[in-house]
Design an enzyme around this catalytic site. Structure first.
Site, PDB file in Angstrom:
ATOM      1  N   THR A 118     -58.918 -67.860   0.971  1.00 43.15           N
ATOM      2  CA  THR A 118     -60.186 -68.395   1.473  1.00 43.15           C
ATOM      3  C   THR A 118     -60.268 -69.903   1.330  1.00 43.15           C
ATOM      4  O   THR A 118     -59.587 -70.496   0.487  1.00 43.15           O
ATOM      5  CB  THR A 118     -61.334 -67.728   0.683  1.00 43.15           C
ATOM      6  OG1 THR A 118     -62.553 -68.397   0.976  1.00 43.15           O
ATOM      7  CG2 THR A 118     -61.117 -67.812  -0.830  1.00 43.15           C
ATOM      8  N   ASP A 119     -61.165 -70.490   2.121  1.00 40.36           N
ATOM      9  CA  ASP A 119     -61.423 -71.932   1.993  1.00 40.36           C
ATOM     10  C   ASP A 119     -62.087 -72.274   0.666  1.00 40.36           C
ATOM     11  O   ASP A 119     -62.066 -73.432   0.231  1.00 40.36           O
ATOM     12  CB  ASP A 119     -62.303 -72.433   3.152  1.00 40.36           C
ATOM     13  CG  ASP A 119     -63.603 -71.656   3.351  1.00 40.36           C
ATOM     14  OD1 ASP A 119     -63.898 -70.750   2.569  1.00 40.36           O
ATOM     15  OD2 ASP A 119     -64.322 -71.989   4.315  1.00 40.36           O
ATOM     16  N   GLU A 120     -62.699 -71.276   0.023  1.00 38.74           N
ATOM     17  CA  GLU A 120     -63.503 -71.568  -1.165  1.00 38.74           C
ATOM     18  C   GLU A 120     -62.661 -72.029  -2.345  1.00 38.74           C
ATOM     19  O   GLU A 120     -63.200 -72.551  -3.324  1.00 38.74           O
ATOM     20  CB  GLU A 120     -64.319 -70.336  -1.568  1.00 38.74           C
ATOM     21  CG  GLU A 120     -65.245 -69.916  -0.465  1.00 38.74           C
ATOM     22  CD  GLU A 120     -66.332 -68.968  -0.920  1.00 38.74           C
ATOM     23  OE1 GLU A 120     -66.577 -68.863  -2.125  1.00 38.74           O
ATOM     24  OE2 GLU A 120     -66.932 -68.338  -0.054  1.00 38.74           O
ATOM     25  N   TYR A 145     -65.839 -65.742  -8.121  1.00 33.83           N
ATOM     26  CA  TYR A 145     -65.053 -65.237  -6.986  1.00 33.83           C
ATOM     27  C   TYR A 145     -63.976 -66.239  -6.575  1.00 33.83           C
ATOM     28  O   TYR A 145     -62.784 -65.910  -6.529  1.00 33.83           O
ATOM     29  CB  TYR A 145     -65.971 -64.930  -5.786  1.00 33.83           C
ATOM     30  CG  TYR A 145     -65.209 -64.826  -4.476  1.00 33.83           C
ATOM     31  CD1 TYR A 145     -64.310 -63.779  -4.254  1.00 33.83           C
ATOM     32  CD2 TYR A 145     -65.354 -65.790  -3.479  1.00 33.83           C
ATOM     33  CE1 TYR A 145     -63.583 -63.699  -3.067  1.00 33.83           C
ATOM     34  CE2 TYR A 145     -64.634 -65.714  -2.285  1.00 33.83           C
ATOM     35  CZ  TYR A 145     -63.747 -64.664  -2.088  1.00 33.83           C
ATOM     36  OH  TYR A 145     -63.026 -64.592  -0.930  1.00 33.83           O
ATOM     37  N   LYS A 149     -59.769 -66.113  -6.656  1.00 33.97           N
ATOM     38  CA  LYS A 149     -58.924 -66.252  -5.451  1.00 33.97           C
ATOM     39  C   LYS A 149     -57.959 -67.429  -5.643  1.00 33.97           C
ATOM     40  O   LYS A 149     -56.783 -67.340  -5.267  1.00 33.97           O
ATOM     41  CB  LYS A 149     -59.781 -66.456  -4.201  1.00 33.97           C
ATOM     42  CG  LYS A 149     -60.554 -65.244  -3.749  1.00 33.97           C
ATOM     43  CD  LYS A 149     -59.684 -64.054  -3.356  1.00 33.97           C
ATOM     44  CE  LYS A 149     -58.875 -64.281  -2.094  1.00 33.97           C
ATOM     45  NZ  LYS A 149     -58.168 -63.034  -1.671  1.00 33.97           N
TER      46      LYS A 149
HETATM   47  P1  NAD Z   1     -64.413 -56.679   1.743  1.00 36.04           P
HETATM   48  O1  NAD Z   1     -65.117 -56.775   0.446  1.00 36.04           O
HETATM   49  O2  NAD Z   1     -65.171 -56.323   2.969  1.00 36.04           O
HETATM   50  O3  NAD Z   1     -63.183 -55.656   1.636  1.00 36.04           O
HETATM   51  C1  NAD Z   1     -62.369 -55.593   0.508  1.00 36.04           C
HETATM   52  C2  NAD Z   1     -61.613 -54.272   0.550  1.00 36.04           C
HETATM   53  O4  NAD Z   1     -60.717 -54.238  -0.577  1.00 36.04           O
HETATM   54  C3  NAD Z   1     -62.510 -53.040   0.453  1.00 36.04           C
HETATM   55  O5  NAD Z   1     -62.112 -52.063   1.376  1.00 36.04           O
HETATM   56  C4  NAD Z   1     -62.296 -52.554  -0.982  1.00 36.04           C
HETATM   57  O6  NAD Z   1     -62.478 -51.138  -1.136  1.00 36.04           O
HETATM   58  C5  NAD Z   1     -60.862 -52.971  -1.221  1.00 36.04           C
HETATM   59  N1  NAD Z   1     -60.569 -53.145  -2.660  1.00 36.04           N
HETATM   60  C6  NAD Z   1     -61.309 -53.816  -3.579  1.00 36.04           C
HETATM   61  N2  NAD Z   1     -60.719 -53.728  -4.779  1.00 36.04           N
HETATM   62  C7  NAD Z   1     -59.592 -53.006  -4.622  1.00 36.04           C
HETATM   63  C8  NAD Z   1     -58.562 -52.589  -5.496  1.00 36.04           C
HETATM   64  N3  NAD Z   1     -58.590 -52.893  -6.799  1.00 36.04           N
HETATM   65  N4  NAD Z   1     -57.544 -51.853  -4.991  1.00 36.04           N
HETATM   66  C9  NAD Z   1     -57.503 -51.536  -3.668  1.00 36.04           C
HETATM   67  N5  NAD Z   1     -58.454 -51.889  -2.801  1.00 36.04           N
HETATM   68  C10 NAD Z   1     -59.485 -52.627  -3.260  1.00 36.04           C
HETATM   69  O7  NAD Z   1     -63.698 -58.111   1.913  1.00 36.04           O
HETATM   70  P2  NAD Z   1     -63.330 -58.932   3.239  1.00 36.04           P
HETATM   71  O8  NAD Z   1     -64.463 -59.805   3.582  1.00 36.04           O
HETATM   72  O9  NAD Z   1     -62.762 -58.020   4.233  1.00 36.04           O
HETATM   73  O10 NAD Z   1     -62.181 -59.866   2.645  1.00 36.04           O
HETATM   74  C11 NAD Z   1     -60.808 -59.465   2.729  1.00 36.04           C
HETATM   75  C12 NAD Z   1     -59.940 -60.594   2.188  1.00 36.04           C
HETATM   76  O11 NAD Z   1     -60.151 -61.779   2.961  1.00 36.04           O
HETATM   77  C13 NAD Z   1     -60.240 -60.980   0.749  1.00 36.04           C
HETATM   78  O12 NAD Z   1     -59.018 -61.276   0.116  1.00 36.04           O
HETATM   79  C14 NAD Z   1     -61.102 -62.235   0.872  1.00 36.04           C
HETATM   80  O13 NAD Z   1     -60.957 -63.064  -0.247  1.00 36.04           O
HETATM   81  C15 NAD Z   1     -60.489 -62.856   2.102  1.00 36.04           C
HETATM   82  N6  NAD Z   1     -61.367 -63.753   2.885  1.00 36.04           N
HETATM   83  C16 NAD Z   1     -62.594 -63.306   3.288  1.00 36.04           C
HETATM   84  C17 NAD Z   1     -63.388 -64.131   4.090  1.00 36.04           C
HETATM   85  C18 NAD Z   1     -64.729 -63.659   4.596  1.00 36.04           C
HETATM   86  O14 NAD Z   1     -65.445 -64.456   5.210  1.00 36.04           O
HETATM   87  N7  NAD Z   1     -65.120 -62.412   4.410  1.00 36.04           N
HETATM   88  C19 NAD Z   1     -62.927 -65.402   4.438  1.00 36.04           C
HETATM   89  C20 NAD Z   1     -61.662 -65.827   3.990  1.00 36.04           C
HETATM   90  C21 NAD Z   1     -60.884 -64.979   3.219  1.00 36.04           C
HETATM   91  O1  TDX Z   2     -79.082 -63.605   2.369  1.00 37.01           O
HETATM   92  C1  TDX Z   2     -78.378 -64.614   2.345  1.00 37.01           C
HETATM   93  N1  TDX Z   2     -78.928 -65.825   2.651  1.00 37.01           N
HETATM   94  C2  TDX Z   2     -78.231 -66.992   2.656  1.00 37.01           C
HETATM   95  O2  TDX Z   2     -78.785 -68.058   2.958  1.00 37.01           O
HETATM   96  C3  TDX Z   2     -76.968 -64.570   2.002  1.00 37.01           C
HETATM   97  C4  TDX Z   2     -76.312 -63.255   1.636  1.00 37.01           C
HETATM   98  C5  TDX Z   2     -76.255 -65.745   2.021  1.00 37.01           C
HETATM   99  N2  TDX Z   2     -76.852 -66.923   2.322  1.00 37.01           N
HETATM  100  C6  TDX Z   2     -76.038 -68.158   2.402  1.00 37.01           C
HETATM  101  C7  TDX Z   2     -75.067 -68.402   1.272  1.00 37.01           C
HETATM  102  C8  TDX Z   2     -73.919 -69.109   1.961  1.00 37.01           C
HETATM  103  O3  TDX Z   2     -74.202 -70.503   2.057  1.00 37.01           O
HETATM  104  O4  TDX Z   2     -75.209 -67.989   3.571  1.00 37.01           O
HETATM  105  C9  TDX Z   2     -73.895 -68.525   3.362  1.00 37.01           C
HETATM  106  C10 TDX Z   2     -72.865 -67.424   3.541  1.00 37.01           C
HETATM  107  O5  TDX Z   2     -73.017 -66.515   2.469  1.00 37.01           O
HETATM  108  P1  TDX Z   2     -72.016 -65.266   2.258  1.00 37.01           P
HETATM  109  O6  TDX Z   2     -72.033 -64.410   3.467  1.00 37.01           O
HETATM  110  O7  TDX Z   2     -72.337 -64.652   0.956  1.00 37.01           O
HETATM  111  O8  TDX Z   2     -70.601 -65.995   2.265  1.00 37.01           O
HETATM  112  P2  TDX Z   2     -69.909 -67.090   1.307  1.00 37.01           P
HETATM  113  O9  TDX Z   2     -70.477 -67.086  -0.052  1.00 37.01           O
HETATM  114  O10 TDX Z   2     -69.892 -68.385   2.070  1.00 37.01           O
HETATM  115  O11 TDX Z   2     -68.411 -66.487   1.216  1.00 37.01           O
HETATM  116  C11 TDX Z   2     -67.794 -65.849   2.369  1.00 37.01           C
HETATM  117  O12 TDX Z   2     -66.853 -66.713   2.969  1.00 37.01           O
HETATM  118  C12 TDX Z   2     -65.690 -67.010   2.261  1.00 37.01           C
HETATM  119  C13 TDX Z   2     -67.117 -64.548   1.971  1.00 37.01           C
HETATM  120  O13 TDX Z   2     -68.072 -63.691   1.360  1.00 37.01           O
HETATM  121  C14 TDX Z   2     -65.947 -64.811   1.064  1.00 37.01           C
HETATM  122  O14 TDX Z   2     -65.261 -63.602   0.796  1.00 37.01           O
HETATM  123  C15 TDX Z   2     -64.998 -65.776   1.756  1.00 37.01           C
HETATM  124  O15 TDX Z   2     -63.970 -66.132   0.884  1.00 37.01           O
END
Ligand code: NAD
Ligand code: TDX
Length: 333
Positions: A118-120, A145, A149
């Protein structure tokens, strides 16, 4: 191909994308089915996927599954910042120990790994900082978190350098699209409006996330798997770093037929990162990647498709809605 976390948001979209666009892969999914994992995300394709319910922290299981595959695409993680502020332990366990198990198995069996991050991990930028994160930006994570990562990325880099494993890493910005858990910002607001609840904006809503449609993320991952240089890191982003949270909520309200101000401000997230912005020049110039959903217009199109998906699939999220909102209400959010 072994896909960890394939029942989660991005992983499930990745499995669908793979079967649709890269049918040469035989896919095994390993997923623990935490609250965030839902086998229904793969319902229409379950007969074409080998699904294993299991934990990446189970070292023996990971050793066995990795031995049987050619390439591991590692999505599994605890992924929600707000949860990591309430209870960091599952983040340390899954994101760090789970990744360690995968690395050890990949090293032992000499398999290819692509690690999703992730960018975070880079921390945040000031709102008026025009810079964007690159592959060279130093790590500076803010939350439990993002720090776990960052820890997992460091492990992968160390295993590349110390043991010569065949791995690549990608760091992507905030994804949106179908199958995203309703705890996350965009699906929370869409399902709020569908439930006649006002959308909830943390603090002032000036924070900027560099939104990307999940299919654009996954097309980049496939390109890196095919053409990426072993040992390298690639930034993935679609140049949406001009849209703040307030503007996203207003756009969702507008697209869903509400007044642009039909939302409320709630408590801010402690330690809230201000601005993420990604420079994906390397991916675009070296590998020729292009996102399909681009700029403000692209976000409008991608958001409309996402709104349609949540509207048409209310049985997918209805049962969880009250529980998710009750948890947020405890924090005044
Ligand atoms: P998510 O929370 O929707 O899905 C995570 C999945 O991993 C779930 O199906 C969960 O059951 C499984 N999981 C959790 N712990 C586990 C374990 N111990 N063993 C096996 N499976 C397990 O997450 P997402 O948003 O799909 O993110 C997927 C990946 O992408 C993560 O590595 C996250 O850091 C990365 N990522 C997410 C975003 C975003 O915006 N969502 C952006 C950049 C990177
Ligand atoms: O109800 C809300 N209101 C609000 O203003 C929620 C849930 C979030 N927010 C804000 C917080 C953040 O600035 O919106 C932005 C996005 O929030 P999230 O969806 O929780 O994402 P963020 O914390 O930015 O992280 C996401 O992007 C990077 C993913 O959850 C991570 O897994 C990924 O690594």
């Amino acid at each position: 191909m072994l896909v960890t976390g394939g029942a989660g948001f991005i992983g499930a979209n990745f499995v669908h994308y793979t079967l649709n666009h890269k049918p040469e892969f035989e896919v095994t999914v390993i997923d623990k089915l935490t609250y965030a994992g839902n086998p229904d995300n793969l319902k229409s394709i379950l007969d074409r996927v080998n699904f294993v319910t299991g934990d990446i922290c189970d070292r023996e299981l990971m050793d066995k599954l990795v031995a049987e595959t050619d390439i591991v695409v590692h999505f599994a993680a605890e992924s929600h910042n707000d949860n990591s502020l309430r209870n960091p332990w599952p983040f340390v366990e899954t994101n760090i120990i789970g990744t360690y198990n995968i690395l050890e198995a990949v090293r032992k069996h000499d398999k290819r790994l692509h690690h999703i991050s992730t960018d975070e991990v880079f921390g945040d930028l000031e709102l008026d900082d025009p810079n964007r994160f690159t592959e060279e930006t130093p790590y500076n994570p803010s939350s439990p978190y993002s720090s776990t990562k960052a820890g997992s990325d460091h492990l992968v880099r160390a295993w590349i350098r110390s043991f010569g494993i065949k791995a690549t890493i990608s760091n992507c910005s905030n994804n949106y699209g179908p199958y995203q858990h309703i705890e996350k910002f965009i699906p929370r607001q869409i399902t709020n409006i569908l439930s006649d609840i006002k959308p909830k904006l943390y603090g002032t809503g000036e924070q900027v996330r560099d939104w990307i449609h999940v299919d654009d993320h996954n097309s980049a991952v496939h390109l890196i798997i095919e053409k990426g240089k072993l040992g390298d890191t690639y930034i993935i982003g679609a140049d949406n770093d001009h849209v703040n949270n307030k503007a996203v909520i207003e756009l969702i309200c507008e697209l869903m037929g509400k007044g642009a101000d039909w939302y409320e401000h709630v408590n801010d997230r402690p330690g809230h990162d201000m601005r993420y912005a990604m420079n994906s020049t390397k991916l675009r110039t070296e590998l020729g990647w292009q996102p399909q959903y681009t700029d403000q217009g692209g976000m409008r199109e991608g958001l409309q498709a996402t709104i349609d998906w949540y509207s048409e699939n209310d049985e997918w999220w209805q049962a969880e809605k009250a529980k998710v909102e009750a948890k947020y209400a405890e924090q005044g959010q």
